[in-house]
Design an enzyme around this catalytic site. Structure first.
Site, mmCIF file in Angstrom:
data_model
loop_
_atom_site.group_PDB
_atom_site.id
_atom_site.type_symbol
_atom_site.label_atom_id
_atom_site.label_comp_id
_atom_site.label_asym_id
_atom_site.label_seq_id
_atom_site.Cartn_x
_atom_site.Cartn_y
_atom_site.Cartn_z
ATOM 1 N N SER A 52 0.704 -1.205 0.166
ATOM 2 C CA SER A 52 -0.288 0.233 -0.107
ATOM 3 C C SER A 52 0.575 1.049 -0.235
ATOM 4 O O SER A 52 2.014 0.933 0.438
ATOM 5 C CB SER A 52 -1.325 -0.494 1.208
ATOM 6 O OG SER A 52 -2.176 -0.444 1.526
HETATM 7 N N1 SAH Z 1 0.316 -5.685 4.030
HETATM 8 C C1 SAH Z 1 1.083 -5.889 3.106
HETATM 9 C C2 SAH Z 1 -0.207 -5.594 1.878
HETATM 10 C C3 SAH Z 1 0.132 -6.815 1.022
HETATM 11 S S1 SAH Z 1 -1.816 -6.597 -0.359
HETATM 12 C C4 SAH Z 1 2.155 -5.040 2.916
HETATM 13 O O1 SAH Z 1 2.446 -4.276 3.943
HETATM 14 O O2 SAH Z 1 2.350 -5.196 1.473
HETATM 15 C C5 SAH Z 1 -2.263 -8.073 0.375
HETATM 16 C C6 SAH Z 1 -2.322 -9.609 0.333
HETATM 17 O O3 SAH Z 1 -3.279 -10.165 1.157
HETATM 18 C C7 SAH Z 1 -1.102 -9.893 -0.555
HETATM 19 O O4 SAH Z 1 0.343 -10.786 -0.393
HETATM 20 C C8 SAH Z 1 -2.681 -11.622 -0.572
HETATM 21 O O5 SAH Z 1 -1.464 -12.464 -1.284
HETATM 22 C C9 SAH Z 1 -2.743 -11.456 0.597
HETATM 23 N N2 SAH Z 1 -4.461 -12.303 1.135
HETATM 24 C C10 SAH Z 1 -5.229 -12.165 0.349
HETATM 25 N N3 SAH Z 1 -6.198 -13.689 0.931
HETATM 26 C C11 SAH Z 1 -5.430 -13.743 2.266
HETATM 27 C C12 SAH Z 1 -6.548 -14.294 3.357
HETATM 28 N N4 SAH Z 1 -7.561 -15.170 2.782
HETATM 29 N N5 SAH Z 1 -5.524 -14.563 3.536
HETATM 30 C C13 SAH Z 1 -3.923 -14.783 3.925
HETATM 31 N N6 SAH Z 1 -3.385 -13.274 3.057
HETATM 32 C C14 SAH Z 1 -4.044 -13.040 2.109
#
Ligand code: SAH
Length: 204
Positions: A52
């Site tokens: 983000s």
């Molecule tokens: N907090 C992260 C943002 C990552 S984007 C950062 O600081 O970089 C969102 C993430 O959520 C992705 O890596 C995706 O694989 C994960 N995601 C999506 N659905 C999920 C689920 N059900 N359980 C765990 N992770 C999930």
């Protein structure tokens, strides 16, 4: 980044500002992206996912109102950046990621930076992490149709949860607060997140 993107907007929580100043964001992006790592936008982190925009990380963090002694659950570890920021502001961070390649990368950086109060696992985070709940705060960094029931159940009382919900293009960032057995939901702002994929999210 802190002055131009956070202080000039509505980020006022001193502890959030300090954490955002301390955590080296460039460590969480690929070398090819390093020059752009402090820019005012999200960046790709591989596997179709994104880290983000700094402002959104700070905004969601600030909304949790952490004081320092909390246990926090994050769903969607991704690059690990949000978990790293949280780890500076609370006792312990539990973070769940469903993609192995991303989780492996994040774990390496946590070790490298010696952020030892972060525990992570590969799983469907829409189910939470029941063994370690209840959590004083929960943050979901992917967008789903609704706030997953297991996460509401694993939120402590009092507790705060932030998560984007809506359709797969645009979402509303919701703040759910639990207090004296009552649950309240407030809409904070409009956002765009990648999909939350899982049993209580979108189906893959
Ligand atoms: N907090 C992260 C943002 C990552 S984007 C950062 O600081 O970089 C969102 C993430 O959520 C992705 O890596 C995706 O694989 C994960 N995601 C999506 N659905 C999920 C689920 N059900 N359980 C765990 N992770 C999930």
């Amino acid at each position: 980044m802190v002055r131009e993107q956070l202080l000039s907007r509505d980020i006022t929580d001193e502890r959030t500002i300090t954490a955002m100043s301390e955590v080296p964001r460039h460590c969480f992006v690929d070398d090819a992206m390093m020059a752009r790592s402090y820019g005012d936008y999200p960046l790709p982190i591989g596997a179709g996912q994104t880290i983000s925009q700094p402002y959104i990380v700070a905004y969601m963090t600030q909304a949790l109102k952490l004081k320092g002694d909390e246990t926090v659950l994050e769903i969607g570890t991704g690059s690990g950046y949000q978990a790293a920021v949280l780890s500076r502001l609370c006792q312990k961070v539990y973070t769940v990621e469903r993609m192995n390649s991303l989780l492996a990368g994040a774990r390496k950086i946590f070790d490298h930076l010696r952020y030892y109060n972060i525990r992570s696992k590969l799983d469907d985070g829409t189910l939470g992490w029941p063994d370690h709940g209840p959590f004083d705060a929960i943050i979901v960094t992917a967008g789903g149709p609704d706030i997953p029931e297991p996460l509401i159940a694993q939120l402590a009382d009092p507790g705060r949860l932030v998560m984007p919900t809506g359709d797969q293009d645009v979402q509303e960032l919701k703040l759910l607060t639990k207090k004296e057995g009552q649950v309240e939901i407030e809409v904070l702002t409009r956002v765009r997140f990648v999909d939350l994929v899982g049993e209580y999210g979108w189906r893959s």
